[in-house]
Design a protein around this motif. Structure first.
Motif, mmCIF file in Angstrom:
data_model
loop_
_atom_site.group_PDB
_atom_site.id
_atom_site.type_symbol
_atom_site.label_atom_id
_atom_site.label_comp_id
_atom_site.label_asym_id
_atom_site.label_seq_id
_atom_site.Cartn_x
_atom_site.Cartn_y
_atom_site.Cartn_z
ATOM 1 N N GLU A 75 -7.470 2.789 -5.720
ATOM 2 C CA GLU A 75 -6.224 2.671 -6.485
ATOM 3 C C GLU A 75 -6.020 1.270 -7.073
ATOM 4 O OE1 GLU A 75 -2.825 4.406 -4.319
ATOM 5 O OE2 GLU A 75 -4.325 5.091 -2.874
ATOM 6 N N LEU A 76 -7.091 0.515 -7.241
ATOM 7 C CA LEU A 76 -6.979 -0.854 -7.731
ATOM 8 C C LEU A 76 -6.687 -0.893 -9.225
ATOM 9 C CD1 LEU A 76 -10.049 -2.424 -5.886
ATOM 10 C CD2 LEU A 76 -7.662 -2.359 -5.143
ATOM 11 N N THR A 77 -6.006 -1.951 -9.650
ATOM 12 C CA THR A 77 -5.765 -2.175 -11.072
ATOM 13 C C THR A 77 -7.090 -2.445 -11.779
ATOM 14 O OG1 THR A 77 -3.655 -3.215 -10.465
ATOM 15 C CG2 THR A 77 -4.409 -3.525 -12.733
ATOM 16 N N ILE A 96 0.038 -2.395 -3.835
ATOM 17 C CA ILE A 96 0.000 -1.144 -4.597
ATOM 18 C C ILE A 96 1.274 -0.322 -4.394
ATOM 19 C CG2 ILE A 96 -1.190 1.085 -4.774
ATOM 20 C CD1 ILE A 96 -3.805 -0.575 -4.077
ATOM 21 N N LYS A 103 -0.136 -5.645 -8.933
ATOM 22 C CA LYS A 103 -1.477 -5.569 -9.505
ATOM 23 C C LYS A 103 -2.518 -6.081 -8.516
ATOM 24 C CE LYS A 103 0.122 -6.189 -14.228
ATOM 25 N NZ LYS A 103 0.177 -7.087 -15.386
ATOM 26 N N THR A 104 -3.677 -5.421 -8.529
ATOM 27 C CA THR A 104 -4.768 -5.780 -7.629
ATOM 28 C C THR A 104 -6.078 -5.880 -8.399
ATOM 29 O OG1 THR A 104 -5.063 -3.431 -7.170
ATOM 30 C CG2 THR A 104 -3.779 -4.688 -5.564
ATOM 31 N N GLN A 106 -2.538 -2.364 0.127
ATOM 32 C CA GLN A 106 -1.520 -1.310 0.159
ATOM 33 C C GLN A 106 -0.128 -1.885 -0.049
ATOM 34 O OE1 GLN A 106 -3.613 1.473 -0.442
ATOM 35 N NE2 GLN A 106 -1.606 2.259 0.122
#
Length: 193
Positions: free
Chosen positions: A77-79, A54, A59-60, A51
């Motif tokens: 909500e991950l890249t 994000i 970027k994740t 979090q």
């Protein structure tokens, strides 16, 4: 370092300083344009780090084995989300996608990941920096145990010194960016790798 794996707990624990520092670590990654590579969870300390990244435009990359991939666990909500067949493949992909590794508080899984990646470094299988973010003294006992391993002759001081330790995010990242790699062990040859 453009990407760092963070190994940490899938539970929140009960220490608010750990929770807030986990988020702050993610925020720092976003501000420094460091991609977070982690276990893909939206829960626990793992979720707090994600979090932090994000919500601050970073970027994740989440890596999770199929058997753990449920709506209750996976962050939506991950890249990038990578699904693996098993835990071992998960660790390999996290290793391949990372320029360094940080552990923050967690349980057995975190210890497993830390000791495996540290052992790989000791054996000369990688030269990437490994850091312990010792939040609120969480890893004091682990650090003392590692010193005991050196005292009793089961660990070389140079191998312990190769693990970067700090109590602050900025200090740890600075030390990791200035990391000096260990030479490969003399008893290993190219064929042994």
């Amino acid at each position: 370092m453009k990407s760092i794996s963070v190994f940490c707990g899938s539970s929140d624990g009960n220490d608010n300083e750990i929770i807030t520092t986990a988020y702050a670590l993610g925020k720092e990654f976003a501000q420094k344009n460091i991609t977070l590579v982690y276990g893909a969870a939206k829960i626990g300390i793992m979720g707090k780090v994600a979090q932090g990244v994000i919500e601050n435009g970073g970027k994740t990359v989440g890596v999770i084995p199929t058997f753990l991939k449920t709506k209750e666990i996976v962050h939506t909500e991950l890249t990038e989300l990578i699904t693996t067949d098993n835990m071992h493949d998960r660790k390999i992909i996290m290793y391949e996608k990372s320029d360094g590794f940080i552990i923050i508080p967690g349980g057995f899984g975190t210890m497993d990941e830390f000791f495996e990646i540290t052992t790989w470094g000791q054996l000369g299988l990688h030269i990437k920096p490994i850091g312990i973010l010792n939040i609120n003294g969480y890893y004091d006992a682990l650090i003392e145990q590692c010193k005991m391993m050196v005292q009793r002759g089961f660990l070389k001081q140079e191998n312990l010194d190769a693990v970067v330790i700090d109590t602050t995010i900025e200090g740890l990242l600075d030390k990791m960016n200035n990391y000096k790699q260990l030479p490969a062990p003399k008893w290993l040859n190219k064929e042994g790798l």
